[in-house]
Write a protein that holds these residues in place. Sequence first.
Motif, PDB file in Angstrom:
ATOM      1  N   MET A  55       0.827  -1.210   0.000  1.00  0.00           N
ATOM      2  CA  MET A  55       0.000   0.000   0.000  1.00  0.00           C
ATOM      3  C   MET A  55       0.859   1.258   0.000  1.00  0.00           C
ATOM      4  SD  MET A  55      -3.396  -0.994   2.231  1.00  0.00           S
ATOM      5  CE  MET A  55      -4.366   0.323   1.489  1.00  0.00           C
ATOM      6  N   ARG A  60      -3.427  -1.752  -3.433  1.00  0.00           N
ATOM      7  CA  ARG A  60      -4.693  -1.779  -2.701  1.00  0.00           C
ATOM      8  C   ARG A  60      -4.851  -3.110  -1.972  1.00  0.00           C
ATOM      9  NH1 ARG A  60      -8.199  -1.153  -7.941  1.00  0.00           N
ATOM     10  NH2 ARG A  60      -6.467  -2.524  -8.585  1.00  0.00           N
ATOM     11  N   VAL A  86      -9.517   7.574   4.253  1.00  0.00           N
ATOM     12  CA  VAL A  86      -8.854   7.099   3.032  1.00  0.00           C
ATOM     13  C   VAL A  86      -9.880   6.958   1.911  1.00  0.00           C
ATOM     14  CG1 VAL A  86      -7.064   5.920   4.344  1.00  0.00           C
ATOM     15  CG2 VAL A  86      -9.134   4.667   3.669  1.00  0.00           C
ATOM     16  N   TRP A  90      -9.163   2.086  -1.560  1.00  0.00           N
ATOM     17  CA  TRP A  90      -7.932   1.584  -0.931  1.00  0.00           C
ATOM     18  C   TRP A  90      -8.131   0.172  -0.390  1.00  0.00           C
ATOM     19  CZ3 TRP A  90      -4.231   5.090   2.312  1.00  0.00           C
ATOM     20  CH2 TRP A  90      -3.712   6.109   1.487  1.00  0.00           C
ATOM     21  N   ASP A 129      -1.275  -5.071  -5.926  1.00  0.00           N
ATOM     22  CA  ASP A 129      -2.308  -5.253  -4.916  1.00  0.00           C
ATOM     23  C   ASP A 129      -2.088  -6.494  -4.063  1.00  0.00           C
ATOM     24  OD1 ASP A 129      -3.649  -2.985  -5.972  1.00  0.00           O
ATOM     25  OD2 ASP A 129      -4.595  -4.239  -7.504  1.00  0.00           O
TER      26      ASP A 129
END
Length: 268
Positions: A55, A60, A86, A90, A129
């Motif tokens: 992150m 993500r 956020v 996210w 991710d």
Amino acid sequence: MKYTTEKESNYTNLEHMSVHELLVNINKEDQSVALAVQKSILQIEALTTVIVDRMKKGGRLFYIGAGTSGRLGILDASECPPTFGVPHDWVIGLIAGGDTAIRKAVEFAEDDTEQGWKDLSEYSINEKDVLVGIAASGTTPYVIGALKAANEAGLATGCIVCNVGSPVASEANYAVEVVVGPEFVTGSTRMKAGTAQKMVLNMITTATMIQLGRVKGNKMVDMQLSNNKLVARGVRMIVEETGATEHLAAELLEKYGSVRAAIAHYNN
């Protein structure tokens, strides 16, 4: 192989128990959950460390699950924007059967090994991710298929399961196995297993957001001011952090729109 989440309850003749007896015994079982989570701290740490790293680089966090597990992932994801300020993309939670399944079970949705990755692909998921599969039993095909495809695509993968040596864990790079034992109602994994999953999810995102700088001291300085209660909390935080009067703190919060910004402008 009979997993512990499917073993017979330690109690029987539940229908003959009084309300008091039922509640006492459920609570007795629940007390074992935190200890089970404690035994998995190192596994949780390994997964969380990877999530923080990804992150920080723009990746993500995705949760994927079916039934209770899927709902818990969506719950944790949905609470990150208001708590930590956020963006909504996210942390993303997906459930077998889509949004309908959040409120109502969608029959056989969890049995499709290909749909999980199809659902994830709608978000342009990529190697930056992290995908965390959530499955109490550790046998959910929807989750297994998604993790397998994610591994092939170069993602970091993790899982939260409540059995040891499950198919889901075998597909995850970073498996978290929290063994809570038989449920009070045999096989009802919305109970102890669900509680354990909720605890681990809270730990992962809270630790991650703190590492990403979304908490100051012990306060949610980036929280969304979406109701009067939260505005009042924001005012108290500003007073505690700066020593400003409550009136000035309220003015600063209204002017700058966030606790963090109000504190920064006061200190400057």
